[in-house]
Design an enzyme around this catalytic site. Structure first.
Site, mmCIF file in Angstrom:
data_model
loop_
_atom_site.group_PDB
_atom_site.id
_atom_site.type_symbol
_atom_site.label_atom_id
_atom_site.label_comp_id
_atom_site.label_asym_id
_atom_site.label_seq_id
_atom_site.Cartn_x
_atom_site.Cartn_y
_atom_site.Cartn_z
ATOM 1 N N CYS A 100 33.607 37.084 37.254
ATOM 2 C CA CYS A 100 32.600 37.006 36.203
ATOM 3 C C CYS A 100 32.401 38.384 35.585
ATOM 4 O O CYS A 100 32.397 39.401 36.269
ATOM 5 C CB CYS A 100 31.291 36.429 36.727
ATOM 6 S SG CYS A 100 30.071 37.610 37.251
ATOM 7 N N GLU A 101 32.291 38.375 34.271
ATOM 8 C CA GLU A 101 32.222 39.654 33.565
ATOM 9 C C GLU A 101 30.845 40.301 33.681
ATOM 10 O O GLU A 101 30.678 41.460 33.329
ATOM 11 C CB GLU A 101 32.591 39.471 32.091
ATOM 12 C CG GLU A 101 31.617 38.627 31.291
ATOM 13 C CD GLU A 101 32.117 38.392 29.871
ATOM 14 O OE1 GLU A 101 33.320 38.552 29.623
ATOM 15 O OE2 GLU A 101 31.286 38.035 29.014
ATOM 16 N N HIS A 102 29.872 39.576 34.182
ATOM 17 C CA HIS A 102 28.526 40.141 34.280
ATOM 18 C C HIS A 102 28.327 40.923 35.569
ATOM 19 O O HIS A 102 27.567 41.887 35.594
ATOM 20 C CB HIS A 102 27.477 39.022 34.187
ATOM 21 C CG HIS A 102 27.569 38.256 32.907
ATOM 22 N ND1 HIS A 102 27.569 36.876 32.851
ATOM 23 C CD2 HIS A 102 27.696 38.687 31.636
ATOM 24 C CE1 HIS A 102 27.684 36.495 31.586
ATOM 25 N NE2 HIS A 102 27.766 37.565 30.833
ATOM 26 N N HIS A 103 28.982 40.497 36.642
ATOM 27 C CA HIS A 103 28.791 41.161 37.935
ATOM 28 C C HIS A 103 30.088 41.659 38.543
ATOM 29 O O HIS A 103 30.077 42.283 39.597
ATOM 30 C CB HIS A 103 28.113 40.197 38.919
ATOM 31 C CG HIS A 103 26.814 39.632 38.412
ATOM 32 N ND1 HIS A 103 26.736 38.423 37.756
ATOM 33 C CD2 HIS A 103 25.565 40.156 38.431
ATOM 34 C CE1 HIS A 103 25.470 38.205 37.418
ATOM 35 N NE2 HIS A 103 24.748 39.233 37.800
ATOM 36 N N GLN A 141 32.950 31.373 32.714
ATOM 37 C CA GLN A 141 33.639 30.097 32.910
ATOM 38 C C GLN A 141 33.762 29.305 31.604
ATOM 39 O O GLN A 141 34.767 28.642 31.355
ATOM 40 C CB GLN A 141 32.907 29.278 33.982
ATOM 41 C CG GLN A 141 33.667 28.024 34.398
ATOM 42 C CD GLN A 141 32.944 27.263 35.493
ATOM 43 O OE1 GLN A 141 32.295 27.855 36.353
ATOM 44 N NE2 GLN A 141 33.041 25.946 35.478
ATOM 45 N N HIS A 169 30.394 30.443 41.879
ATOM 46 C CA HIS A 169 30.282 31.836 41.450
ATOM 47 C C HIS A 169 29.640 32.677 42.552
ATOM 48 O O HIS A 169 28.508 32.415 42.957
ATOM 49 C CB HIS A 169 29.427 31.921 40.172
ATOM 50 C CG HIS A 169 30.104 31.303 38.988
ATOM 51 N ND1 HIS A 169 30.504 32.043 37.891
ATOM 52 C CD2 HIS A 169 30.471 30.027 38.737
ATOM 53 C CE1 HIS A 169 31.093 31.240 37.014
ATOM 54 N NE2 HIS A 169 31.079 30.011 37.496
ATOM 55 N N CYS A 171 28.414 35.493 42.378
ATOM 56 C CA CYS A 171 27.196 36.180 41.940
ATOM 57 C C CYS A 171 25.978 35.283 42.119
ATOM 58 O O CYS A 171 24.848 35.761 42.228
ATOM 59 C CB CYS A 171 27.324 36.676 40.500
ATOM 60 S SG CYS A 171 27.619 35.398 39.279
HETATM 61 ZN ZN LIG Z 1 28.034 36.735 37.490
#
Ligand SMILES: [Zn+2]
Length: 211
Positions: A100-103, A141, A169, A171
């Site tokens: 995931c690009e956020h975490h 996703q 996920h 995260c």
């Molecule tokens: Zn994430």
């Protein structure tokens, strides 16, 4: 397996399969991960077990993001054949591993991909490789689902494409809300799959795989 081995093979239709590490990038990433380790409070970045960790993480990161160096359109075109078959082609239970690009934490699960040919088919293994090429990047996703659909739609020009992805996920599992068994499902459809009957048939075929 020796991670530093460079192997580039070219198949007859000319797309490159690259498994290599860019030494300059590895050096820069290693330095960055060393800084990360030095800033984890309570840890000693010089202890034996961590000595080579920055280098290993740098190589792992380059492996996990190798999709940027891959050409999904080229992958599909490398095994594209003229064929009059106009029924659904379904490849289900394709394992996906993405981040995931956020975490920058993993998400993983299964992808189910179907298309209805319109004059051309592609090698079944190529569908899985296209999924991989988009998954081995920093992703969400939702975008992963749409990118796979659009790549197949634009390259093979089929009567329709359907993509369903189910993933967990890390995260969500390891931090934050800690919903440990939640599965996220995303789907995207084009062409013939926008018709309820065709979409229904697709869902029926993947039913046994859906949780
Ligand atoms: Zn994430």
């Amino acid at each position: 397996m020796d991670c530093s081995i460079e192997s580039i093979s070219k198949n007859h239709k000319g797309y490159l399969k690259v498994e290599k590490y860019d030494d300059e990038t590895i050096d820069i990433l290693s330095d960055a991960y060393k800084t990360v380790l030095e800033n984890i409070e309570g840890e000693n970045p010089n202890r034996e077990g961590l000595a080579k960790t920055p280098l290993r993480v740098a190589k792992a990161m380059q492996f996990l993001t190798q999709g940027y160096q891959q050409d999904p359109v080229g992958i599909l075109k490398s095994a594209m054949f003229k064929e009059d078959y106009r029924q659904m082609v379904l490849v289900k239970d394709i394992e996906i591993f993405s981040m995931c690009e956020h975490h920058m934490l993993p998400f993983f699960g299964k992808a189910h991909v179907a298309y209805i040919p319109n004059g051309h088919i592609t090698g079944l293994s190529k569908i899985a490789r296209v999924v991989d090429a988009f998954a081995r990047r920093l992703q969400v996703q939702e975008r992963l689902t749409t990118e796979i659909k659009e790549c197949i739609q634009e390259t093979l020009n089929p009567l329709g494409v359907a993509v369903v992805i189910e993933a967990q996920h890390m995260c969500m599992v390891m931090r934050g809300v800690q919903k440990q068994h939640s599965v996220t499902t995303t789907s995207d459809f084009s062409g013939a799959f926008e018709k309820p009957a065709t979409r229904g048939e697709f869902f029926q075929l993947i039913q046994s795989s859906l949780k």
